[in-house]
Design a protein around this motif. Structure first.
Motif, short mmCIF file in Angstrom:
data_model
loop_
_atom_site.label_atom_id
_atom_site.label_comp_id
_atom_site.label_asym_id
_atom_site.label_seq_id
_atom_site.Cartn_x
_atom_site.Cartn_y
_atom_site.Cartn_z
N ALA A 1 -13.54 -6.34 -8.17
CA ALA A 1 -12.07 -6.84 -8.57
C ALA A 1 -11.61 -5.81 -9.45
O ALA A 1 -10.44 -5.42 -9.23
N ALA A 2 -12.70 -5.55 -10.68
CA ALA A 2 -11.98 -4.35 -11.42
C ALA A 2 -11.67 -3.22 -10.90
O ALA A 2 -10.85 -2.48 -11.06
N PHE A 3 -12.91 -2.71 -10.06
CA PHE A 3 -12.62 -1.37 -9.17
C PHE A 3 -11.28 -1.32 -8.36
O PHE A 3 -10.45 -0.49 -8.27
N GLU A 4 -11.38 -2.31 -7.54
CA GLU A 4 -10.37 -2.47 -6.58
C GLU A 4 -8.89 -2.38 -7.44
O GLU A 4 -7.83 -2.27 -6.71
N SER A 5 -8.94 -2.75 -8.55
CA SER A 5 -7.65 -3.24 -9.33
C SER A 5 -7.27 -1.67 -10.27
O SER A 5 -6.40 -2.16 -11.04
N THR A 6 -7.83 -0.90 -10.28
CA THR A 6 -7.68 0.31 -11.30
C THR A 6 -7.36 1.37 -10.28
O THR A 6 -6.00 1.45 -10.22
N TYR A 7 -8.16 2.34 -10.09
CA TYR A 7 -7.92 3.73 -9.24
C TYR A 7 -7.00 3.12 -7.93
O TYR A 7 -6.04 4.07 -7.84
N PRO A 8 -7.31 2.27 -7.16
CA PRO A 8 -6.53 2.09 -5.90
C PRO A 8 -4.89 1.83 -6.31
O PRO A 8 -4.02 1.95 -5.60
N VAL A 9 -4.73 1.04 -7.36
CA VAL A 9 -3.36 0.53 -7.84
C VAL A 9 -2.59 1.64 -8.40
O VAL A 9 -1.61 2.03 -7.90
N LEU A 10 -3.44 2.47 -9.29
CA LEU A 10 -2.67 3.84 -9.82
C LEU A 10 -2.29 4.54 -8.57
O LEU A 10 -1.30 5.25 -8.73
N SER A 11 -3.26 4.76 -7.83
CA SER A 11 -2.75 5.54 -6.58
C SER A 11 -1.64 5.13 -5.79
O SER A 11 -0.84 6.02 -5.41
N GLY A 12 -1.25 3.88 -5.85
CA GLY A 12 -0.24 3.32 -5.32
C GLY A 12 1.03 3.77 -5.92
O GLY A 12 2.02 3.98 -5.32
#
Length: 281
Positions: free
Chosen positions: A99-110
């Motif tokens: 959850a932490a990984f999926e909510s860091t770089y992928p979110v900022l990429s969006g």
């Protein structure tokens, strides 16, 4: 405000969005993420499946064989095998880390690199729906990888009862609570290097090590224990372990559920607010 004719939806001029379609907008975001994942799932296989498997082999099978039969280990685990005691906790750890990984770089990429969130909100999908869609997707992905992990645990003899299914649900709730808070944080980030490095170094890794995963919290120094009790992973681990080992204490379980539920609600409120602020400024 203008109204359409017949069955056409009412659209506000200020936002250009059709009200009453919250579920549809969220599902569109989930559909987008699923479409990407089914074509690129191999890229995330290490973090979602292989990493917890390595933890299980290293600590549950390897380290567990070293401490098996010792009096201190039996006292710490309540008389069950270390692998059985550890397995539900690793399920919660896997959910939190994913959850932490999926909510860091992928979110900022969006927001910053691919800018897919800007494209989504150019349609009738609102920023809040984008945030909720992301969180729903993280929960679904956590449940899927967790189910695979339960099968692996069973193959290694780490399942003591059907309560492991409830452990999976507890892990998904813990991951969702973590994802909501981290998603809200990521929506405020501009410089990913310092922010995300600090998050993983000073929050995720210590949480993994000192939340009762590999040894009971009461083995920690007394001054550290209150810090561990704040961790959502500790609450998730206690729930998952109680379910897997059939050691339910109703009041304690309600307390853990209430804490995780409160974190989830807080995280959702912050995430939707920060997404809206960033995508409409």
């Amino acid at each position: 405000m203008t109204a359409g004719t017949g069955s056409a939806p009412v659209v506000t001029r200020s936002t250009g969005r059709a009200p009453g379609r919250w579920g549809g907008g969220v599902l569109r975001v989930v559909e987008h993420l699923w479409t990407w994942y089914r074509r690129n799932w191999r890229a995330t296989a290490v973090s979602s499946v292989l990493q917890p498997l390595l933890f299980l082999l290293a600590f549950g099978v390897g380290f567990g064989s070293l401490v098996a039969g010792t009096g201190s280990a039996q006292a710490a685990t309540g008389g069950v095998d270390y692998l059985v005691w550890l397995a539900p906790a690793l399920l919660a750890v896997s959910a939190v880390q994913s959850a932490a990984f999926e909510s860091t770089y992928p979110v900022l990429s969006g927001f910053k690199w691919q800018r897919v969130y800007h494209a989504m909100t150019a349609s009738p999908i609102s920023p809040a729906q984008v945030a909720l869609g992301h969180l729903v997707w993280v929960a679904l992905k956590t449940a899927g990888s967790g189910a695979v992990y339960v099968v692996v645990i069973a193959l290694f003899g780490g399942v003591a009862s059907v309560g492991i299914v409830v452990s999976l649900l507890a892990a998904v709730l813990t991951g969702a609570a973590m994802a909501s808070l981290v998603t809200a944080f990521s929506a405020t980030v501009e410089n990913e290097g310092a922010a995300f490095n600090a998050l993983f170094r000073f929050v995720v890794i210590p949480m993994t090590l000192f939340s009762g995963t590999f040894f009971p919290v009461d083995r920690l120094p007394e001054w550290v224990q209150p810090v561990a009790f704040v961790s959502p992973l500790w609450h998730g681990t206690e729930l998952a372990r109680a379910a897997a080992l059939d050691r339910w204490q109703p009041l304690a379980a309600l307390g853990h559920l209430a804490y995780l539920g409160a974190l989830l609600v807080l995280g959702i409120a912050l995430a939707t607010r920060f997404f809206t602020r960033r995508l409409t400024r």
